[in-house]
Design a protein around this motif. Structure first.
Motif, short mmCIF file in Angstrom:
data_model
loop_
_atom_site.label_atom_id
_atom_site.label_comp_id
_atom_site.label_asym_id
_atom_site.label_seq_id
_atom_site.Cartn_x
_atom_site.Cartn_y
_atom_site.Cartn_z
N UNK A 149 2.94 7.54 -8.88
CA UNK A 149 2.32 8.31 -7.69
C UNK A 149 3.44 8.63 -6.52
N UNK A 150 4.25 7.90 -6.20
CA UNK A 150 5.14 8.11 -5.01
C UNK A 150 6.06 9.23 -5.58
N UNK A 151 6.61 9.04 -6.66
CA UNK A 151 7.60 10.03 -7.16
C UNK A 151 7.06 11.51 -7.43
N UNK A 171 -3.32 8.40 0.38
CA UNK A 171 -3.56 7.30 -0.76
C UNK A 171 -4.94 7.44 -0.81
N UNK A 172 -5.77 7.36 -1.96
CA UNK A 172 -7.12 6.95 -2.17
C UNK A 172 -7.06 6.00 -3.38
N UNK A 180 -2.68 10.08 -4.92
CA UNK A 180 -1.74 10.20 -4.21
C UNK A 180 -1.91 11.73 -3.81
N UNK A 181 -1.84 12.35 -2.50
CA UNK A 181 -1.78 13.67 -2.33
C UNK A 181 -0.67 14.04 -1.05
N UNK A 207 -6.36 5.99 3.04
CA UNK A 207 -5.31 5.98 4.17
C UNK A 207 -4.13 6.81 4.11
N UNK A 208 -3.45 7.29 5.23
CA UNK A 208 -2.61 8.29 5.26
C UNK A 208 -1.12 7.48 5.77
#
Length: 387
Positions: A149-151, A171-172, A180-181, A207-208
């Motif tokens: 997700x991070x990548x 992050x949801x 991840x958005x 959360x962001x």
């Protein structure tokens, strides 16, 4: 305090935590790393904290005498990284060295070879405590889901501090998926990964988290020995904690309403292009040499009859370039232009050999998705072609 540890353990862990040491500390103690040694567990922990991002990591050592001390981070990193492999003795010898008040003498000795270094240190009592989140439900995330997700999202965050909520990843955490958005207003990356450790109940967390903290999390997870180890996520108003193995990362969260990004993604498309990703990226890299000279714009001509797309760039007073490649195309011919940087950055992160491009008109959002594998959506806004 006295302990013996290996040079590689100390150097590796120091370089990891020192990334949370501020370059311009608001208080002198923040330029330090807090070292805590426990003789009962034979564990040494290192902590750095800039009051927004905090990193703690621990490793095994032979602790002869428990204690804690705050050590100048940059100096210690520079010294230990240059020491040869072998054992290092850390000894708090303030009483013996007769250090003046306001700092304690610390002797770092390399064993078995001769030599010793003295570094002035500070007492641990001034070092701020890392935030602790209590009375909150812990959420377990898989390392694989986090890394994927991070990548696929971090690259799309904004660097503009005035749009603060966009400088993070949203992050949801859902029942059995993580979403991840990230968007900077010009492009949007959304990654959905399966989380095999489902949430209890029907709670959904949103959360962001600042991109800077998540880049450190990504780096730390990449160094972790086991990818099977779950990461515990604790979340409270204004604070988030990721904890696993002997490591812990804390970060403030970003305030403000994150954009309703799902509404930006079109549901229907008039045209679809399937293309080989590596060939597309390498063609873009060649065209980028000319695009960089002028305005970073690349033009895509999609030819349905010939079943090929042509990439071209006109750099006035410099030259021009064009290259064609085969593609599976459905829908009518169209010409469309992009900022080449946004196109390349997104395509490099799509994890598949073939990708699909979904589009409507020359100025409506274009969606790129991988064929098979990870569920990722990359949206890029086209730019106006000036004739």
């Amino acid at each position: 305090m006295k302990l013996v540890c290996s040079q590689s353990d100390l150097s590796t862990n120091l370089s990891l935590v020192s990334r949370a040491v501020p370059s311009r500390p608001t208080h002198p103690v923040l330029a330090n790393v807090l070292l805590q040694a426990d003789a009962q567990t034979n564990q040494v922990s290192l902590t750095a904290f800039d009051l927004s991002l905090g990193i703690r990591t621990s490793f095994n050592a032979e602790v002869w005498q428990s204690g804690a001390i705050a050590l100048p981070a940059k100096l210690l990193v520079d010294i230990t990284s240059r020491l040869p492999e072998g054992e290092i003795t850390l000894d708090d010898e303030s009483a013996l060295t007769g250090a003046t008040s306001g700092g304690e003498g610390l002797i770092v000795t390399l064993t078995p070879k001769s030599g010793h270094y003295q570094v002035r240190a500070m007492g641990p009592e001034e070092f701020p405590e890392l935030p602790v989140i209590e009375n909150t439900e812990v959420i377990h995330l898989t390392t694989t889901a986090l890394i994927e997700g991070l990548r696929g999202s971090l690259f799309a965050t904004s660097a503009d501090e005035t749009k603060q909520v966009l400088t993070g990843v949203h992050l949801t955490v859902k029942q059995d998926t993580l979403e991840f958005a990230a968007t900077d207003g010009h492009r949007l990356a959304v990654v959905e990964t399966s989380n095999e450790r489902p949430l209890g109940g029907t709670r959904q967390l949103e959360v962001t988290v600042p991109a800077r903290a998540l880049r450190e999390l990504q780096r730390m997870l990449a160094h972790s020995a086991s990818s099977d180890e779950p990461v515990a996520l604790y979340f409270d108003q204004g604070q988030v904690v990721f904890a696993w193995q002997n490591q812990r990362l804390t970060s403030r969260t970003l305030e403000g309403q994150y954009p309703a990004y799902r509404q930006l993604i079109p549901r229907q498309f008039e045209r679809q292009v399937t293309i080989e990703r590596r060939q597309f990226v390498s063609t873009l890299e060649r065209i980028a040499v000319l695009a960089d000279q002028k305005n970073n714009i690349v033009k895509l001509s999609i030819d349905s009859e010939a079943q090929e797309i042509t990439l071209s760039c006109e750099a006035q007073d410099v030259g021009s370039g064009r290259e064609s490649m085969p593609a599976q195309i459905s829908g009518e011919n169209i010409e469309i232009a992009f900022n080449i940087k946004y196109l390349m950055e997104g395509l490099k992160e799509l994890p598949s050999s073939e990708i699909q491009m979904h589009l409507n008109q020359s100025l409506t959002p274009v969606i790129f998705t991988p064929l098979g594998g990870l569920k990722m959506t990359y949206l890029a806004m086209p730019v106006q072609l000036r004739s």
